[in-house]
Design an enzyme around this catalytic site. Structure first.
Site, PDB file in Angstrom:
ATOM      1  N   PHE A  86      16.250  13.719  74.919  1.00 16.38           N
ATOM      2  CA  PHE A  86      17.126  14.642  74.199  1.00 16.38           C
ATOM      3  C   PHE A  86      16.400  15.967  74.031  1.00 16.38           C
ATOM      4  CE2 PHE A  86      21.114  14.101  71.633  1.00 16.38           C
ATOM      5  CZ  PHE A  86      21.702  13.184  72.480  1.00 16.38           C
ATOM      6  N   GLN A 101      25.187  25.367  63.528  1.00 20.44           N
ATOM      7  CA  GLN A 101      24.805  25.030  64.898  1.00 20.44           C
ATOM      8  C   GLN A 101      26.000  25.079  65.848  1.00 20.44           C
ATOM      9  OE1 GLN A 101      23.363  20.860  66.207  1.00 20.44           O
ATOM     10  NE2 GLN A 101      21.620  22.212  66.460  1.00 20.44           N
ATOM     11  N   HIS A 123      27.029  23.875  69.505  1.00 19.71           N
ATOM     12  CA  HIS A 123      26.581  22.947  70.552  1.00 19.71           C
ATOM     13  C   HIS A 123      26.822  23.591  71.911  1.00 19.71           C
ATOM     14  CE1 HIS A 123      26.102  19.370  73.003  1.00 19.71           C
ATOM     15  NE2 HIS A 123      25.659  18.724  71.938  1.00 19.71           N
ATOM     16  N   LEU A 167      33.359  17.626  72.482  1.00 20.38           N
ATOM     17  CA  LEU A 167      31.927  17.624  72.755  1.00 20.38           C
ATOM     18  C   LEU A 167      31.574  16.842  74.014  1.00 20.38           C
ATOM     19  CD1 LEU A 167      28.981  18.081  71.667  1.00 20.38           C
ATOM     20  CD2 LEU A 167      29.226  15.881  70.529  1.00 20.38           C
ATOM     21  N   GLU A 169      24.769  15.874  74.460  1.00 18.46           N
ATOM     22  CA  GLU A 169      23.478  16.309  74.969  1.00 18.46           C
ATOM     23  C   GLU A 169      22.857  15.213  75.839  1.00 18.46           C
ATOM     24  OE1 GLU A 169      21.305  18.493  72.065  1.00 18.46           O
ATOM     25  OE2 GLU A 169      19.413  17.593  72.664  1.00 18.46           O
ATOM     26  N   ARG A 185      19.113  23.220  70.853  1.00 13.29           N
ATOM     27  CA  ARG A 185      20.513  23.604  71.046  1.00 13.29           C
ATOM     28  C   ARG A 185      20.759  25.092  70.858  1.00 13.29           C
ATOM     29  NH1 ARG A 185      23.443  18.437  68.103  1.00 13.29           N
ATOM     30  NH2 ARG A 185      23.010  17.015  69.806  1.00 13.29           N
ATOM     31  N   HIS A 196      29.332  23.060  65.882  1.00 15.03           N
ATOM     32  CA  HIS A 196      29.100  21.625  65.988  1.00 15.03           C
ATOM     33  C   HIS A 196      28.552  21.003  64.712  1.00 15.03           C
ATOM     34  CE1 HIS A 196      28.173  17.790  67.758  1.00 15.03           C
ATOM     35  NE2 HIS A 196      26.882  17.927  67.551  1.00 15.03           N
ATOM     36  N   ARG A 239      19.131  22.058  64.020  1.00 17.74           N
ATOM     37  CA  ARG A 239      18.917  20.613  64.080  1.00 17.74           C
ATOM     38  C   ARG A 239      18.655  20.157  65.511  1.00 17.74           C
ATOM     39  NH1 ARG A 239      22.083  16.262  65.345  1.00 17.74           N
ATOM     40  NH2 ARG A 239      24.095  17.332  65.353  1.00 17.74           N
TER      41      ARG A 239
END
Lengths: 543, 345
Positions: free
Chosen positions: A98, A212, A214, A224, A227, A258, A323, A358
């Protein structure tokens, strides 16, 4: 639910109010996974470092240490509760890479990890005789008495009845408020009701300006694309066929954090290297059908159903969308808010473990780790303190307030006001911010708050009146939007997800501090709080 | 696309009508989006449940042109073209609260009735501080059941739910399968016993749940699996299961159904006698029992049965691995090749 489970097992009676059936809560949409440093080469230490770096040094490092230390036991516990994780051939847990993580440490259940965890938790809590779940009750007010949280007043969506729930401690875990934006991956239910009622009751909100975006959402629907798709090897390309992340993050490319990847995509499109529909492409084709269809099953479905493309043979058009909210109800690492008797956990809270940005797969972890802590602490506090009670007048006051809105015979529709708010936030409080835009948004939100006072609920039924709850939720979102804008306007630096075009650099001397916002009738009153640093002094972020 | 007329159910069980709204929508608009536009632009009094709009929360199940569907996953254009109309109704088999919102309590009660949580075997405690070992092959045993989002589309589509309140419904039984095959669960027999004598054999095998499921969970197939397992583990004790077994042995023996035998094997000798009046009545109306000679060329039949009995698929389905049948499950005490530690290293 994790908090409720813990409190129940500590021996106190628990009521869980949820405006949706609990299995419908937005955690079910979390796709990619949950982080834990379980591989031999990895360590809690590395997980802490990656999280702090990802946060652009705004996270409180003592809280991050708790998060990462508890990650392993949390995974084990959820597995014992019945979660079906993907497995490695040796019978252990499978892992995927990730963004922003030094090692592959994301444990997953296909690309529906949130659903898997949510189901396991719901099923585990079904055994608890001390837990009563109130399905489809929407909290409208946090009741304060003698300086403490004393319970909530809530609306039964099925009957329209407004009733009180007195409690010795209240835990808010109502998730995000992404619906303040026009383009969000969040569900329609993500309207921040818990944050708003806590704020109105006097609890401080923290770091609300950190929003955030995304990198990979489907254009239009903003659904979405996890990731995990990049974690499994997906790459990003612009219209010239360039793998542009090589320029923005030469080492880790698509797996930078991100904020970095989202800005790269927007920059490519703005500088004319995007596709004609204003997107970049996420390519999975080279991964092969089997890998795509086994590890990214949901994504295949999303692409086929909602974008009409087959990711096995075609690139996926993507563009960033709102996001996650790093900000929320201010709590300490014990999940205590600024109000005695009030706790918060999950995305509704800001501990802060995510700081200014995050890392992927840390949010499910945060929800479980701090949910458990909240449940334990709230239970402990419930054994002492004043009895659970508040005056009936608290309920009638809310009834009157709701009826003032409901009985109005004309006015603007909540839908219209909501759309105007969403457009203003999208245009002026998005990924790249400047003082003119932010001021414009501030004026707009204030105007909408005024107009909200005369908005009109056409539906007069008491049964499942979404028109009414829409209006109440709009009121919540306007309050929260105002705090986001105020924080963004005040913070004269660029850090993590907050980018000020007039202050493009991070400014640790002035701004390595948390924003706190207190409710006043005139708007949020801001103050600041130092960041807790234990081990990692801030340095420049390079991916 | 020209203006699409949406015929939408308004009201509750006692009093309802269909209201038509005209909407300009692109072909590829999900029906949920269209309904929300109707709410925002035409009639805010229309009510429905919805949340994620990406087919993962399970809120927006309803009937579209009579079929139970997720509104977020069903596109306006294809549906309208196929049927020439767009009639949207609340789910079936559940009381309507208002418009497209139904009372789901009965559905959730059935979900809870199967005890949807691990009941560990006291003799096999969970490994302390570690995850239970489980191979990818064991994860495959869950088949598609972990995909279930509890939207109740199958429950709405199921005729057995409509006919018999004792039937747990496709979702609860698919969920039961998920626990029955779980190598961490210790209540294999109790779980099968719970359904063997009541719910399992009320399934009509009409496959409407498979057709309705938006996540391809295939509940009917899992119910068939449960039937196999229950007959093996508990035995065929009531009419439904005995009937199924009688069918199988009947055909195995003669290649054709022997209806007298079938009735006796299903209902027992007293049951057979109780059917005599019915048999006589049939004969009076010229309907006799079949009297075909047994089939002698049984080669194809044997192939079929070998396939069914074959260790490959059926054994797999009869008992999940990890219970000593196939022996391919690592046990927590297996030395070497240990799973990664659960705790932090």
């Amino acid at each position: 639910m994790r908090a409720g489970l813990e409190a129940s097992r500590a021996g106190v009676d628990v009521g869980i109010l949820s405006k949706l059936y609990p299995l419908r809560s937005h955690s079910c949409a979390a796709q990619g996974g949950i982080n834990a440093a379980l591989s031999p080469e990895d360590s809690v230490h590395d997980h802490v470092y990656d999280t702090v770096k990802g946060s652009d040094y705004l996270a409180d490092q003592d809280a991050v240490e708790i998060l990462c230390r508890e990650a392993g036991p949390t995974i084990v516990e959820m597995e014992h509760f019945g979660t079906i994780f993907n497995r490695a051939p040796n019978g252990g847990l499978d892992r995927r890479a990730f963004g922003g993580a030094t090692y592959s440490r994301t444990i997953f259940a296909a690309d529906r990890t949130g659903l898997a965890l949510l189901q396991a938790l719901y099923e585990e809590i079904a055994q608890e005789s001390r837990v009563r779940i109130y399905d489809e009750w929407e909290a409208l007010k946090l009741v304060i008495g003698e300086g403490r949280a004393r319970g909530v007043v809530a609306l039964d969506r099925r009957t329209g009845k407004i009733d009180g729930f007195a409690a010795k401690a209240v835990i808010i875990a109502t998730g995000p408020f992404g619906r303040v934006y026009q383009h969000t991956t969040n569900s329609y239910a993500s309207t921040g009701d818990g944050c708003a009622i806590a704020y109105r009751a006097g609890a401080l909100l923290k770091d609300m300006e950190f929003v955030q975006f995304h990198p990979t959402a489907l254009p239009g629907s903003s659904i979405l694309i996890t990731e995990g798709a990049r974690g499994e090897g997906g790459i990003l390309k612009n219209a010239k066929g360039e793998r542009f992340m090589e320029r923005y993050a030469p080492h880790v490319k698509e797996l930078a954090s991100r904020d970095v990847v989202s800005r790269a995509i927007v920059t490519e499109v703005r500088e004319g290297r995007g596709f004609p529909d204003g997107t970049c492409h996420l390519e999975l084709m080279h991964l092969g059908r089997e890998k795509i269809e086994t590890k990214l099953q949901e994504i295949v479905g999303f692409c086929r159903n909602f974008a009409g493309i087959d990711p096995v043979t075609q690139p996926i058009p993507v563009y960033p969308a709102q996001h996650y909210m790093m900000g929320g109800i201010h709590t300490n690492p014990r999940t205590e808010s600024s109000l005695p008797g009030l706790f918060a956990a999950g995305e509704a809270a800001c501990v802060s473990v995510h700081g200014a940005n995050r890392l992927g797969a840390n949010s499910l972890l945060e929800t479980l780790v701090f949910g458990k802590i909240a449940g334990a602490n709230a239970a402990a506090q419930s054994r002492s303190g004043p009895s659970a009670d508040f005056a009936v007048a608290e309920i009638t006051a809310v009834e009157e307030e709701v009826h003032r809105l409901w009985d109005r015979r004309e006015g603007e529709s909540p839908a219209k006001l909501r759309q105007e708010m969403q457009v203003a936030m999208e245009q002026d409080v998005g990924m790249f911010r400047d003082p003119e835009g932010l001021s414009r948004a501030q004026r707009k939100i204030r105007e909408l708050k005024d107009r909200f006072q005369t908005c009109y609920v056409e539906d007069k039924s008491t049964v499942y009146n979404v028109n009414l709850t829409d209006a109440l939720e709009l009121g919540h979102m306007l309050d929260l939007a105002e705090v986001i804008v105020a924080g963004a306007l005040a913070r004269k630096e660029s850090r993590g997800a907050h980018v000020r075009q007039d202050f493009p650099r991070r400014d640790d001397a002035q701004w390595m501090k948390h924003t706190l916002a207190a409710y006043t009738p005139q708007g949020p009153a801001l103050s600041y709080l130092p960041v807790t640093v234990t081990e990692y002094q801030p340095k420049e972020r390079v991916y | 696309m020209p203006q699409v007329p949406f015929e939408i159910y308004r009201g509750d069980d006692r009093q309802f009508r269909f209201q038509t709204y005209l909407l300009d929508v692109p072909e590829d608009t999900p029906i949920l989006t269209a309904l929300l536009r109707i709410r925002d632009e035409i009639d805010p009094t229309l009510t429905l449940r919805y949340s994620c709009r990406q087919a993962i929360c399970g809120s927006c199940a309803m009937r579209v042109n009579g079929k139970s569907r997720l509104a977020c996953l069903t596109m306006v254009g294809p549906e309208f073209r196929r049927r020439g109309k767009l009639r949207v109704e609340p789910m079936a088999n559940q009381p309507v609260l208002r418009d497209l919102v139904v009372d789901q309590d009965p559905f959730w009660q059935r979900y809870r009735a199967i005890r949807p949580y691990l009941i560990p075997d006291p003799a096999r405690p969970m490994p302390v501080g570690q995850v239970n070992p489980m191979t990818p092959a064991q994860v495959d045993q869950f088949r598609e059941t972990p995909r279930c989002i509890a939207c109740a589309s199958c429950y709405s589509a199921c005729p057995a739910v409509a006919a018999d309140p004792a039937f747990l419904g496709p979702m609860a039984l698919a969920k039961l399968y998920r626990f029955v095959v779980d190598p961490r669960d210790g209540a294999y027999r109790e779980r099968l016993a719970q359904v063997q004598n009541q719910s399992l054999w009320l399934c009509l095998r009409c496959n409407l749940c498979v057709e309705a499921c938006p996540k391809d969970v295939r509940p009917a197939e899992r119910i068939v699996d449960l039937k196999w397992m229950a007959n093996q583990e508990i035995g065929a004790r009531e009419e439904g299961s005995r009937h199924a077994l009688a069918f199988m042995t009947n055909i195995r023996e003669g290649g054709l159904l022997n209806e007298t035998k079938l009735v006796r094997q299903t209902l027992g000798i007293w049951g057979l006698l109780s059917q005599i009046p019915k048999g006589l009545a049939m004969m009076r109306r010229g309907r006799s029992l079949s009297r075909h000679p047994p089939i002698t060329d049984r080669e194809q039949l044997d192939v079929l049965y070998r396939e069914l009995d074959g260790p490959e698929d059926l054994q797999h389905r009869l008992r999940p691995p990890g219970r000593g049948v196939k022996g391919d499950a690592p046990s927590p005490s297996t030395p070497g090749n240990p799973p990664p530690p659960g705790g932090s290293s």
